[in-house]
Design a protein around this motif. Structure first.
Motif, PDB file in Angstrom:
ATOM      1  N   PRO A 362      26.333  48.119  -7.944  1.00 13.39           N
ATOM      2  CA  PRO A 362      27.624  48.755  -9.107  1.00 13.39           C
ATOM      3  C   PRO A 362      28.788  48.232  -8.455  1.00 13.39           C
ATOM      4  O   PRO A 362      29.005  46.687  -8.587  1.00 13.39           O
ATOM      5  CB  PRO A 362      27.627  50.051  -8.700  1.00 13.39           C
ATOM      6  CG  PRO A 362      27.363  50.187  -7.036  1.00 13.39           C
ATOM      7  CD  PRO A 362      26.622  48.888  -6.692  1.00 13.39           C
ATOM      8  N   GLY A 363      30.109  48.777  -9.244  1.00 15.26           N
ATOM      9  CA  GLY A 363      31.179  48.150  -8.929  1.00 15.26           C
ATOM     10  C   GLY A 363      31.669  48.422  -7.428  1.00 15.26           C
ATOM     11  O   GLY A 363      30.755  49.301  -6.699  1.00 15.26           O
ATOM     12  N   VAL A 364      32.738  47.663  -7.229  1.00 10.96           N
ATOM     13  CA  VAL A 364      33.562  48.314  -6.006  1.00 10.96           C
ATOM     14  C   VAL A 364      34.743  48.743  -5.671  1.00 10.96           C
ATOM     15  O   VAL A 364      35.592  48.141  -6.619  1.00 10.96           O
ATOM     16  CB  VAL A 364      33.275  47.090  -4.779  1.00 10.96           C
ATOM     17  CG1 VAL A 364      33.497  45.980  -5.590  1.00 10.96           C
ATOM     18  CG2 VAL A 364      33.333  47.054  -3.647  1.00 10.96           C
ATOM     19  N   LEU A 365      35.268  49.359  -4.577  1.00 13.20           N
ATOM     20  CA  LEU A 365      36.805  49.454  -4.520  1.00 13.20           C
ATOM     21  C   LEU A 365      36.838  48.643  -3.046  1.00 13.20           C
ATOM     22  O   LEU A 365      36.517  49.528  -2.185  1.00 13.20           O
ATOM     23  CB  LEU A 365      37.322  51.003  -4.527  1.00 13.20           C
ATOM     24  CG  LEU A 365      38.375  51.936  -3.972  1.00 13.20           C
ATOM     25  CD1 LEU A 365      39.045  51.683  -5.347  1.00 13.20           C
ATOM     26  CD2 LEU A 365      38.222  52.579  -3.478  1.00 13.20           C
ATOM     27  N   VAL A 366      38.068  48.208  -3.804  1.00 16.53           N
ATOM     28  CA  VAL A 366      38.633  47.429  -1.938  1.00 16.53           C
ATOM     29  C   VAL A 366      39.672  47.555  -2.152  1.00 16.53           C
ATOM     30  O   VAL A 366      40.250  48.320  -2.081  1.00 16.53           O
ATOM     31  CB  VAL A 366      38.381  45.473  -2.890  1.00 16.53           C
ATOM     32  CG1 VAL A 366      38.749  45.016  -1.495  1.00 16.53           C
ATOM     33  CG2 VAL A 366      37.808  45.196  -3.520  1.00 16.53           C
ATOM     34  N   GLU A 367      40.073  48.118  -0.427  1.00 14.39           N
ATOM     35  CA  GLU A 367      41.367  48.819   0.164  1.00 14.39           C
ATOM     36  C   GLU A 367      41.912  47.776   0.659  1.00 14.39           C
ATOM     37  O   GLU A 367      40.997  46.930   1.899  1.00 14.39           O
ATOM     38  CB  GLU A 367      40.989  50.043   0.396  1.00 14.39           C
ATOM     39  CG  GLU A 367      40.164  50.639  -0.189  1.00 14.39           C
ATOM     40  CD  GLU A 367      40.272  52.619   0.910  1.00 14.39           C
ATOM     41  OE1 GLU A 367      41.382  52.666   0.743  1.00 14.39           O
ATOM     42  OE2 GLU A 367      38.839  52.944   0.765  1.00 14.39           O
ATOM     43  N   SER A 368      43.107  47.176   0.858  1.00 17.05           N
ATOM     44  CA  SER A 368      44.125  46.250   1.726  1.00 17.05           C
ATOM     45  C   SER A 368      44.484  47.026   2.952  1.00 17.05           C
ATOM     46  O   SER A 368      44.555  48.202   3.350  1.00 17.05           O
ATOM     47  CB  SER A 368      44.558  45.480   1.197  1.00 17.05           C
ATOM     48  OG  SER A 368      45.900  44.715   2.086  1.00 17.05           O
ATOM     49  N   LEU A 369      44.558  45.951   4.152  1.00 18.97           N
ATOM     50  CA  LEU A 369      45.583  46.501   5.103  1.00 18.97           C
ATOM     51  C   LEU A 369      46.703  46.753   4.800  1.00 18.97           C
ATOM     52  O   LEU A 369      47.217  48.037   4.903  1.00 18.97           O
ATOM     53  CB  LEU A 369      45.731  45.309   6.023  1.00 18.97           C
ATOM     54  CG  LEU A 369      44.144  45.452   7.268  1.00 18.97           C
ATOM     55  CD1 LEU A 369      44.563  44.265   8.049  1.00 18.97           C
ATOM     56  CD2 LEU A 369      44.537  46.526   8.240  1.00 18.97           C
ATOM     57  N   GLN A 370      47.324  45.969   3.159  1.00 20.11           N
ATOM     58  CA  GLN A 370      48.459  46.892   2.818  1.00 20.11           C
ATOM     59  C   GLN A 370      48.614  47.621   2.797  1.00 20.11           C
ATOM     60  O   GLN A 370      48.011  49.026   2.188  1.00 20.11           O
ATOM     61  CB  GLN A 370      48.806  45.633   1.736  1.00 20.11           C
ATOM     62  CG  GLN A 370      50.168  46.313   1.209  1.00 20.11           C
ATOM     63  CD  GLN A 370      50.191  45.072  -0.266  1.00 20.11           C
ATOM     64  OE1 GLN A 370      49.601  44.668  -0.059  1.00 20.11           O
ATOM     65  NE2 GLN A 370      51.170  45.330  -1.033  1.00 20.11           N
ATOM     66  N   ARG A 371      50.259  48.369   3.459  1.00 23.33           N
ATOM     67  CA  ARG A 371      50.472  50.158   3.741  1.00 23.33           C
ATOM     68  C   ARG A 371      51.104  50.591   2.532  1.00 23.33           C
ATOM     69  O   ARG A 371      50.672  51.587   2.221  1.00 23.33           O
ATOM     70  CB  ARG A 371      51.059  50.397   4.594  1.00 23.33           C
ATOM     71  CG  ARG A 371      49.647  50.419   5.779  1.00 23.33           C
ATOM     72  CD  ARG A 371      50.641  50.947   6.821  1.00 23.33           C
ATOM     73  NE  ARG A 371      51.465  49.519   7.628  1.00 23.33           N
ATOM     74  CZ  ARG A 371      51.262  48.069   8.043  1.00 23.33           C
ATOM     75  NH1 ARG A 371      50.022  48.116   7.827  1.00 23.33           N
ATOM     76  NH2 ARG A 371      51.913  47.717   8.464  1.00 23.33           N
ATOM     77  N   SER A 372      51.382  49.707   1.373  1.00 22.66           N
ATOM     78  CA  SER A 372      52.116  50.832   0.427  1.00 22.66           C
ATOM     79  C   SER A 372      52.126  49.813  -0.772  1.00 22.66           C
ATOM     80  O   SER A 372      51.891  48.361  -0.138  1.00 22.66           O
ATOM     81  CB  SER A 372      53.854  50.677   0.136  1.00 22.66           C
ATOM     82  OG  SER A 372      54.254  49.546   1.374  1.00 22.66           O
ATOM     83  N   GLY A 373      52.778  49.781  -2.146  1.00 19.54           N
ATOM     84  CA  GLY A 373      52.636  48.820  -3.160  1.00 19.54           C
ATOM     85  C   GLY A 373      51.906  49.010  -3.941  1.00 19.54           C
ATOM     86  O   GLY A 373      50.669  49.223  -3.706  1.00 19.54           O
ATOM     87  N   ALA A 374      51.305  48.271  -5.405  1.00 25.03           N
ATOM     88  CA  ALA A 374      50.841  48.288  -6.286  1.00 25.03           C
ATOM     89  C   ALA A 374      49.725  47.301  -6.484  1.00 25.03           C
ATOM     90  O   ALA A 374      49.743  46.280  -5.294  1.00 25.03           O
ATOM     91  CB  ALA A 374      51.376  47.865  -7.084  1.00 25.03           C
TER      92      ALA A 374
END
Length: 433
Positions: A362-374
């Motif tokens: 299926p799809g995937v939600l990708v999360e960054s180490l970046q803590r803020s911002g679009a």
């Protein structure tokens, strides 16, 4: 006997009338105020037809740019959640051809820049009509004047905000995405109404008289034109020359080599930011978003979540997995792009299989180490995960990723906007989004 002087005008009243008439003649609403012999329906018609084609292309490519974010997939991708029926056309964004977003967004931005001289010339050519008195001669005329104000105001708003965004100057009273999106719909509605009213006349004028022929009842032609210093063809040539200069000094931001060095009017033009395998264009640096070496060093782990639970992998473990390569560009909403870079890493579909989806991930939600911002989090559709060129990239052009290009790991997906190619990835969550 009556006094014959009783009804005669006084000297003050007779002198005030010529002064008032002279004052009115000096106002922009007076027909004789605008004296350029270049103005006229033929000149305006040519510019209008160019804008008709160009702005239609801008609108279509702008809608495609919005669709490329897959805003109907997950709220993290949708920057205009109140769009309602304006999202009627959305469709799953494809991954082929891999240069699709590079083409559509490059066209959108380049055509927008090139049309600036045409738009300014068109506004100059019709400015006398903005001062016409009375403001409304009938309800129908009033509606036409209102649509004209929306057209002019919308055009200036869309072009100014778009140009500022290209220059990375985010001087907006809110997010660029909803402002530009809703503004585009308002402007294009007024544009269609105006084009429907004026396009037949423009075509008829060009078929009959052209630029040099007379046009009966030409409302834009000055009744007392000044001596000509430039012909209408010469004026159009100047507009075209301005557009050509903007084309040469901006379009190269999407190409390597000499053309990029000519693109001096765009932030990602003029030169590459460095040399070597990682020496290609960067949208945001690690320092700019607060990513430190302590977060990306030996203590970094990637968490992969799905039906199999939470799995953790070090960078060394990811490098020990089967590695795949893909030649893909980076293309950003500001219109700049890179040529194909040679990425190498683990397929997203292989990581989905480890997470518990061995078939049709299926799809995937990708999360960054970046803590803020679009877009520090981004959702990718199932077709993007399944594409064999979609990678969790660990290396580029034969070398480890640099910190600015997303070390220790980043996502790279064919045909996706640059902001969806998340850098400094910390977590992948596979499942229904």
């Amino acid at each position: 006997m009556g006094d014959s002087r009783r009804n005669a005008p006084t000297s003050s009243s007779t002198s005030s009338r010529p002064r008032a008439a002279a004052l009115l003649e000096r106002l922009p609403s007076a027909p004789g105020f605008w004296r350029s012999p270049v103005r006229g329906v033929p000149f305006t018609a040519v510019l209008g037809l160019v804008l008709l084609a160009g702005i239609t292309l801008l609108f279509v490519t702008g809608l495609l740019s919005y669709a490329a974010y897959n805003p109907d997939l997950n709220p993290v991708n949708d920057k205009t959640p109140d769009k309602g029926l304006l999202g009627f056309y959305l469709f799953p964004w494809p991954t082929s051809p891999h240069w699709l977003y590079r083409l559509t967004q490059g066209l959108h931005v380049t055509v927008g820049i090139v049309l600036v001289p045409v738009l300014l010339a068109k506004l100059w050519s019709v400015v006398p009509r903005l001062f016409t008195l009375p403001p409304a001669r009938s309800p129908a005329h009033a509606l036409e004047r209102i649509s004209l104000l929306l057209l002019v105001g919308g055009a200036l708003f869309e072009f100014v905000t778009g140009l500022l965004n290209i220059q990375l100057e985010y001087l907006f009273p809110g997010s660029f995405y909803p402002l530009h999106f809703y503004g585009a719909w308002v402007f294009f509605a007024a544009f269609l109404a105006h084009a429907g009213l004026r396009a037949p006349q423009a075509v008829r004028v060009l078929r009959t008289g052209g630029l040099a022929g007379p046009v009966p009842d030409d409302v834009l032609q000055s009744p007392a034109p000044a001596a000509p210093t430039l012909s209408r063809r010469g004026a159009l040539a100047m507009v075209g020359a301005g557009s050509f200069v903007l084309l040469v000094t901006s379009a190269g931001r999407s190409f390597d080599g000499p053309l990029r060095r000519l693109a001096a009017l765009t932030p990602h033009g003029a030169a590459e930011p460095g040399s070597g395998p990682n020496g290609f264009q960067i949208n945001k640096t690690a320092a700019a978003v607060g990513i430190t070496t302590a977060e990306t060093g030996e203590g970094w782990w990637l968490t992969v979540s799905g039906p199999a639970g939470d799995l953790r992998f070090s960078r060394a473990q990811l490098l020990d997995m089967e590695q795949h390569s893909a030649a893909l560009p980076i293309a950003c909403v500001e219109g700049w792009s890179t040529s194909d870079q040679w990425w190498r890493g683990v397929r997203l579909s292989d990581l989905a299989a480890l997470a518990g989806y061995p078939d049709r991930p299926p799809g995937v939600l990708v999360e960054s180490l970046q803590r803020s911002g679009a877009f520090r989090r981004a959702a990718l559709r199932d077709n993007q995960v399944r594409d064999p060129r979609s990678l969790l990239a660990l290396r580029v052009n034969g070398e480890d990723l640099s910190p600015d290009h997303g070390y220790p790991a980043r996502v790279i997906v064919p045909a996706a906007p640059g902001v969806l190619n998340t850098k400094w990835v910390a977590r992948l969550t596979f499942g229904d989004l």
